[in-house]
Every structure is written in structure tokens, then in C-alpha cells.
Motif scaffolding. Structure first.
Motif, PDB file in Angstrom:
ATOM      1  N   GLU A 178      29.160 -27.193  47.867  1.00  0.00           N
ATOM      2  CA  GLU A 178      28.153 -26.131  47.861  1.00  0.00           C
ATOM      3  C   GLU A 178      28.408 -25.101  46.772  1.00  0.00           C
ATOM      4  N   LEU A 179      29.520 -25.226  46.061  1.00  0.00           N
ATOM      5  CA  LEU A 179      29.837 -24.268  45.008  1.00  0.00           C
ATOM      6  C   LEU A 179      28.917 -24.454  43.798  1.00  0.00           C
ATOM      7  N   PRO A 180      28.547 -23.376  43.121  1.00  0.00           N
ATOM      8  CA  PRO A 180      27.722 -23.477  41.909  1.00  0.00           C
ATOM      9  C   PRO A 180      28.580 -23.839  40.698  1.00  0.00           C
ATOM     10  N   VAL A 181      29.280 -24.947  40.816  1.00  0.00           N
ATOM     11  CA  VAL A 181      30.213 -25.387  39.779  1.00  0.00           C
ATOM     12  C   VAL A 181      29.833 -26.794  39.344  1.00  0.00           C
ATOM     13  N   TRP A 182      29.781 -27.020  38.023  1.00  0.00           N
ATOM     14  CA  TRP A 182      29.429 -28.345  37.502  1.00  0.00           C
ATOM     15  C   TRP A 182      30.553 -29.342  37.739  1.00  0.00           C
ATOM     16  N   ALA A 183      30.180 -30.581  38.058  1.00  0.00           N
ATOM     17  CA  ALA A 183      31.138 -31.677  38.192  1.00  0.00           C
ATOM     18  C   ALA A 183      30.528 -32.913  37.559  1.00  0.00           C
ATOM     19  N   GLY A 184      31.365 -33.750  36.990  1.00  0.00           N
ATOM     20  CA  GLY A 184      30.862 -34.967  36.362  1.00  0.00           C
ATOM     21  C   GLY A 184      31.927 -35.650  35.533  1.00  0.00           C
ATOM     22  N   ILE A 185      31.479 -36.573  34.704  1.00  0.00           N
ATOM     23  CA  ILE A 185      32.393 -37.381  33.901  1.00  0.00           C
ATOM     24  C   ILE A 185      32.058 -37.219  32.420  1.00  0.00           C
ATOM     25  N   ILE A 186      33.086 -37.070  31.603  1.00  0.00           N
ATOM     26  CA  ILE A 186      32.922 -37.128  30.150  1.00  0.00           C
ATOM     27  C   ILE A 186      33.461 -38.481  29.704  1.00  0.00           C
ATOM     28  N   PRO A 187      32.595 -39.444  29.383  1.00  0.00           N
ATOM     29  CA  PRO A 187      33.082 -40.764  28.952  1.00  0.00           C
ATOM     30  C   PRO A 187      33.864 -40.669  27.651  1.00  0.00           C
ATOM     31  N   ILE A 188      34.889 -41.480  27.539  1.00  0.00           N
ATOM     32  CA  ILE A 188      35.713 -41.522  26.334  1.00  0.00           C
ATOM     33  C   ILE A 188      35.863 -42.981  25.900  1.00  0.00           C
ATOM     34  N   SER A 189      35.654 -43.224  24.616  1.00  0.00           N
ATOM     35  CA  SER A 189      35.847 -44.573  24.089  1.00  0.00           C
ATOM     36  C   SER A 189      36.289 -44.487  22.642  1.00  0.00           C
ATOM     37  N   GLU A 190      37.006 -45.503  22.190  1.00  0.00           N
ATOM     38  CA  GLU A 190      37.400 -45.565  20.795  1.00  0.00           C
ATOM     39  C   GLU A 190      36.237 -46.107  19.970  1.00  0.00           C
ATOM     40  N   THR A 191      36.113 -45.605  18.746  1.00  0.00           N
ATOM     41  CA  THR A 191      35.067 -46.084  17.857  1.00  0.00           C
ATOM     42  C   THR A 191      35.689 -46.714  16.616  1.00  0.00           C
ATOM     43  N   VAL A 192      35.007 -47.675  16.068  1.00  0.00           N
ATOM     44  CA  VAL A 192      35.455 -48.360  14.854  1.00  0.00           C
ATOM     45  C   VAL A 192      34.450 -48.083  13.750  1.00  0.00           C
ATOM     46  N   GLY A 193      34.943 -47.545  12.647  1.00  0.00           N
ATOM     47  CA  GLY A 193      34.062 -47.224  11.533  1.00  0.00           C
ATOM     48  C   GLY A 193      33.953 -48.365  10.532  1.00  0.00           C
ATOM     49  N   GLU A 194      33.171 -48.138   9.496  1.00  0.00           N
ATOM     50  CA  GLU A 194      33.023 -49.123   8.436  1.00  0.00           C
ATOM     51  C   GLU A 194      34.315 -49.187   7.615  1.00  0.00           C
ATOM     52  N   PRO A 195      34.687 -50.355   7.121  1.00  0.00           N
ATOM     53  CA  PRO A 195      35.924 -50.488   6.343  1.00  0.00           C
ATOM     54  C   PRO A 195      35.930 -49.578   5.114  1.00  0.00           C
ATOM     55  N   VAL A 196      37.065 -48.962   4.856  1.00  0.00           N
ATOM     56  CA  VAL A 196      37.262 -48.127   3.669  1.00  0.00           C
ATOM     57  C   VAL A 196      38.145 -48.915   2.703  1.00  0.00           C
ATOM     58  N   TYR A 197      37.620 -49.246   1.554  1.00  0.00           N
ATOM     59  CA  TYR A 197      38.333 -50.100   0.614  1.00  0.00           C
ATOM     60  C   TYR A 197      39.484 -49.350  -0.065  1.00  0.00           C
ATOM     61  N   ASP A 198      40.606 -50.035  -0.261  1.00  0.00           N
ATOM     62  CA  ASP A 198      41.716 -49.496  -1.027  1.00  0.00           C
ATOM     63  C   ASP A 198      41.241 -49.221  -2.453  1.00  0.00           C
ATOM     64  N   PRO A 199      41.549 -48.039  -2.995  1.00  0.00           N
ATOM     65  CA  PRO A 199      41.041 -47.707  -4.339  1.00  0.00           C
ATOM     66  C   PRO A 199      41.578 -48.609  -5.449  1.00  0.00           C
ATOM     67  N   LEU A 200      42.652 -49.331  -5.201  1.00  0.00           N
ATOM     68  CA  LEU A 200      43.215 -50.214  -6.221  1.00  0.00           C
ATOM     69  C   LEU A 200      42.638 -51.626  -6.175  1.00  0.00           C
ATOM     70  N   LEU A 201      41.746 -51.884  -5.220  1.00  0.00           N
ATOM     71  CA  LEU A 201      41.135 -53.214  -5.115  1.00  0.00           C
ATOM     72  C   LEU A 201      40.143 -53.451  -6.254  1.00  0.00           C
ATOM     73  N   PRO A 202      40.163 -54.629  -6.855  1.00  0.00           N
ATOM     74  CA  PRO A 202      39.104 -54.982  -7.824  1.00  0.00           C
ATOM     75  C   PRO A 202      37.761 -55.072  -7.107  1.00  0.00           C
TER      76      PRO A 202
END
Length: 220
Positions: A178-202
Motif C-alpha cells: 500500500e506504500l506509494p513506492v515504485w517497485a519493478g525490474i530493471i532488465p540487464i543484458s550484455e550487448t555486442v557492437g559492430e567489429p572495430v578494425y585494428d588500425p594496422l589492418l590492410p
């Protein structure tokens, strides 16, 4: 056996309803990560270190330098405890006392073996790399004799294990609903980004299928 035997070592005492000894579930949690935490004793002190691992059936493989104090301590002890955790969300309750988290975790207990044969070490290193990025071993230069000789590889048997899993909403006291206090879940997940190329790569070298598939498969 479908389940690991319950022993004083792997038995969950706190929150036993969240315990699982099912091999398939435990292996699934292990296969979803590649970073574990390993505890060991060094000069009378307890130390915990994160390290990459690979799993093949009922074996875990880790590697390090020949002078790595964790590797040397584990070899001397002859046994190890490994922990792996997936954090799935923060569970915010109405009361501070009932705040929690949703997670999937595993503890492994097993014997330690130093892998010394060249072929066996190479297979173990392949297991570790492919556990991180599936099939990537086929796209890299393999360790040469000098590198292999400078690397210690340990095999840790999964003799016994247990999982602990928490899912669901906050568990508050009835009078707190009955308390006026928020309750819930904050989902957490790992994300994978786009590959970052090594600057020395041809410019002619593009990301291999193993990398592209890893990004694709981890961004559903």
C-alpha cells in the motif's frame, strides 16, 4: 547422470528453492559465458581472479603464464572452485530490505590437472578460444612452440556443481504493497557492437565469418 549428486560441498543452504543440480542447466549457464572467477590461496591469503575459460564435456580449461601465481597455486592445491554468473536484472522492491537481483549462477568444484602434452595443450587452447568466439580458431595463427612452452594450461574436472537461479518480481511484505513506492525490474543484458578494425589492418582484410556470426548471433 542427469543431476550432480548433492554433497556438503555443492549443497545450497541459503535459498535452496533456487538451487539446481541439473547438468544440462549447469552446462547451459557455463556455455553462455567465457569469463569465470576462480578462488585460490596464496601466501595464506584468499585471492579471487577473473579469467577466460573453455568447456568440453565435463572439463574446464584455463591458461596463463608459467609464473602465474594463480596457476601455480591451483596446481599445488590440486583442486579448484570456479564461479560463473549471468546478471539478468535488478529487482527493486518497495522496501530496501527486499531489493534483489535476477541472475543465473554456477559453482564448480573439481580436481586440477596440468596439461603438458603439446597436442593436448593445443586442443585445450582451441577450446578456450572457440568458447569465447565459436570457430574463431580456424581464422588465427596457432601458437608456435615458443608460445606453447611459455603457457601453462590447466584442466579442471567438473566433479560436482550447483546452480542458483533467481527470476521474477520483488517479494515485498504485504503491508508494504500500500506504500506509494515504485517497485519493478530493471532488465540487464550484455550487448555486442559492430567489429572495430585494428588500425594496422590492410583494407583488403575483412572480418571473418566467426566474428560476423558472433555479432549476428548475439544481437537477436
Amino acid at each position: 547422470m542427469a543431476n550432480f549428486d548433492i554433497t556438503p560441498l555443492n549443497k545450497l543452504v541459503r535459498g535452496p528453492k533456487r538451487a539446481s543440480y541439473d547438468r544440462e542447466q549447469i552446462y547451459d549457464i557455463l556455455d553462455g559465458k567465457f569469463l569465470c572467477h576462480i578462488g585460490y590461496s596464496w601466501q595464506g591469503k584468499t585471492v579471487v581472479i577473473p579469467t577466460a575459460y573453455g568447456r568440453k564435456q565435463d572439463k574446464i580449461y584455463i591458461h596463463g603464464s608459467l609464473k602465474n601465481r594463480m596457476m601455480l597455486s591451483l596446481t599445488e592445491a590440486g583442486e579448484a572452485c570456479i564461479s560463473v554468473t549471468h546478471l539478468d536484472g535488478l529487482v527493486l522492491a518497495r522496501s530496501a530490505f527486499h531489493h534483489s537481483a535476477n541472475y543465473r549462477s554456477v559453482n564448480i568444484f573439481g580436481k586440477v590437472k596440468n596439461i603438458e602434452g603439446k597436442k593436448e595443450k593445443m586442443q585445450a587452447l582451441k577450446c578456450i578460444l572457440n568458447h569465447m568466439v565459436p570457430d574463431h580458431w580456424e581464422y588465427v595463427r596457432h601458437p608456435n612452440d615458443k608460445e606453447l612452452s611459455a603457457t601453462m594450461v590447466l584442466e579442471i574436472s567438473i566433479d560436482t556443481a550447483s546452480a542458483k537461479v533467481r527470476t521474477g518480481d520483488a517479494v515485498d511484505e504485504k503491508e508494504d504493497h500500500e506504500l506509494p513506492v515504485w517497485a519493478g525490474i530493471i532488465p540487464i543484458s550484455e550487448t555486442v557492437g559492430e567489429p572495430v578494425y585494428d588500425p594496422l589492418l590492410p583494407d583488403t582484410i575483412k572480418a571473418p565469418e566467426s566474428v560476423l556470426n558472433y555479432v549476428k548471433n548475439n544481437n537477436p
